[in-house]
Design a protein around this motif. Sequence first.
Motif, PDB file in Angstrom:
ATOM      1  N   ASN A  17     -13.896  -1.860  -2.908  1.00  0.00           N
ATOM      2  CA  ASN A  17     -13.173  -0.590  -2.906  1.00  0.00           C
ATOM      3  C   ASN A  17     -12.124  -0.510  -4.021  1.00  0.00           C
ATOM      4  O   ASN A  17     -11.468   0.508  -4.178  1.00  0.00           O
ATOM      5  CB  ASN A  17     -12.496  -0.364  -1.550  1.00  0.00           C
ATOM      6  N   LEU A  18     -11.972  -1.589  -4.784  1.00  0.00           N
ATOM      7  CA  LEU A  18     -11.062  -1.597  -5.928  1.00  0.00           C
ATOM      8  C   LEU A  18     -11.856  -1.849  -7.215  1.00  0.00           C
ATOM      9  O   LEU A  18     -13.023  -2.244  -7.158  1.00  0.00           O
ATOM     10  CB  LEU A  18      -9.991  -2.678  -5.761  1.00  0.00           C
ATOM     11  N   THR A  91      -6.608  -4.622   1.482  1.00  0.00           N
ATOM     12  CA  THR A  91      -6.386  -3.189   1.702  1.00  0.00           C
ATOM     13  C   THR A  91      -7.124  -2.626   2.919  1.00  0.00           C
ATOM     14  O   THR A  91      -6.799  -1.533   3.389  1.00  0.00           O
ATOM     15  CB  THR A  91      -6.808  -2.378   0.459  1.00  0.00           C
ATOM     16  N   ASP A 122      -0.544  -2.660  -8.581  1.00  0.00           N
ATOM     17  CA  ASP A 122      -1.460  -1.517  -8.558  1.00  0.00           C
ATOM     18  C   ASP A 122      -2.107  -1.289  -9.919  1.00  0.00           C
ATOM     19  O   ASP A 122      -3.270  -0.891 -10.011  1.00  0.00           O
ATOM     20  CB  ASP A 122      -0.723  -0.254  -8.122  1.00  0.00           C
ATOM     21  N   ARG A 125      -4.808  -3.846 -10.234  1.00  0.00           N
ATOM     22  CA  ARG A 125      -5.917  -3.579  -9.308  1.00  0.00           C
ATOM     23  C   ARG A 125      -6.547  -2.200  -9.505  1.00  0.00           C
ATOM     24  O   ARG A 125      -7.491  -1.834  -8.785  1.00  0.00           O
ATOM     25  CB  ARG A 125      -5.402  -3.707  -7.868  1.00  0.00           C
ATOM     26  N   ASN A 126      -6.011  -1.430 -10.439  1.00  0.00           N
ATOM     27  CA  ASN A 126      -6.541  -0.095 -10.734  1.00  0.00           C
ATOM     28  C   ASN A 126      -6.593   0.807  -9.508  1.00  0.00           C
ATOM     29  O   ASN A 126      -7.523   1.601  -9.336  1.00  0.00           O
ATOM     30  CB  ASN A 126      -7.950  -0.192 -11.355  1.00  0.00           C
ATOM     31  N   GLN A 127      -5.591   0.671  -8.638  1.00  0.00           N
ATOM     32  CA  GLN A 127      -5.585   1.471  -7.410  1.00  0.00           C
ATOM     33  C   GLN A 127      -4.158   1.643  -6.898  1.00  0.00           C
ATOM     34  O   GLN A 127      -3.513   0.681  -6.499  1.00  0.00           O
ATOM     35  CB  GLN A 127      -6.433   0.804  -6.322  1.00  0.00           C
ATOM     36  N   ALA A 130      -2.498  -0.196  -3.559  1.00  0.00           N
ATOM     37  CA  ALA A 130      -3.079  -1.517  -3.295  1.00  0.00           C
ATOM     38  C   ALA A 130      -1.995  -2.513  -2.867  1.00  0.00           C
ATOM     39  O   ALA A 130      -2.212  -3.328  -1.968  1.00  0.00           O
ATOM     40  CB  ALA A 130      -3.812  -2.029  -4.536  1.00  0.00           C
TER      41      ALA A 130
END
Length: 358
Positions: A17-18, A91, A122, A125-127, A130
């Motif tokens: 999901n990441l 997450t 974040d 983690r590109n999110q 997170a």
Amino acid sequence: MDFEPKWIAWEITRRCNLKCVHCRSSSELEAIEHPDFTLDEAKKILDDIASYASPVMVLSGGEPLLRKDVFDIARYGTDLGFRMCLATNGTLVTEEVCEKIKESEIRMVSLSLDGACAETHDNFRNQKGAFDGTMKAIELFNKHSIPFLVNSSFTVRNQKEIPEIYKLVKGLGATAWYMFMIVPTGRGEDIMSELIPEKLYDEILEWHYNVEKEENELLMRPTCAPHYYRIVRQKAKEEGETFKRRNLKFSTGGSKGCLAGQLICLIDVDGQVLPCSYFPKSAGNVKTTPFKDIWEQSELFLQLRDFKSYKGNCGQCEYVGVCGGCRARSYAMTGDFLAQEPFCSYTPRKAQNTGDSL
């Protein structure tokens, strides 16, 4: 050393999901070309391994919590006598997940924390969110008395936060903290320019040594940085003392640097057996070949265990038996997994004497 499989990471899904900047498997939410195997196939693989060895089994990914049957796999492994562990980004952890972790008798959970604040983590983690997700997971693990360790991966993007992350992890109740020095595989190839430069490697590892030497609560390990085992011996000798390192109950059980194909391996979602999580070269496939045969007979693993075949400074280094250089990093950066460790600044005594250091 005895080359026994002590620790196996198992990629039970390529889905995640990441979209982390350093992801070794370039995971996406959908992994069409690398579908999940069935629960029956999972049981066959566990049965095969159990007939030969009893390593720590780490259910990894991708994000393993995306599999609805992850706890069925864990329970089956527990019943076979494996010490089952779980590697998650944190997450997706909920109260229900914690209850199932306890029910399936997962012994240790690892989480990722790549920044001392939300902005850094974040970004890595590109999110967005997170970091908060990981903090919530840790809160739940503490509430349910689930032991966990924290993995932190570093590039120049976040390396200045290393001391802050250490303090944060220590205060969160973690059992251990593993400091990963990134190997550029998968999506990590896109951030090659961000790798910790060679001149900073020893500086960071010496910081780790000085902190670990005084640490009596949190277990610490630098990972994918095998020359730390040289530094430990050098510093202890300089200081005239013996540095006793504590071991995590569910670690690899080795006191050597690179263990790829020697005490550890990774089984990916397609059944390929790789020397470690960052070494994308297959020694064989468990769907067609017994794990025992792959472990004992594969040419790749036999080469990795022949330290005399290592090239350059690694091949003539007096610390080759305790360090060995990161074989995955050599492979990623030179195409030759027997080449010398690209980010080691040490010149072996033999090379110093002959003047032929590479």
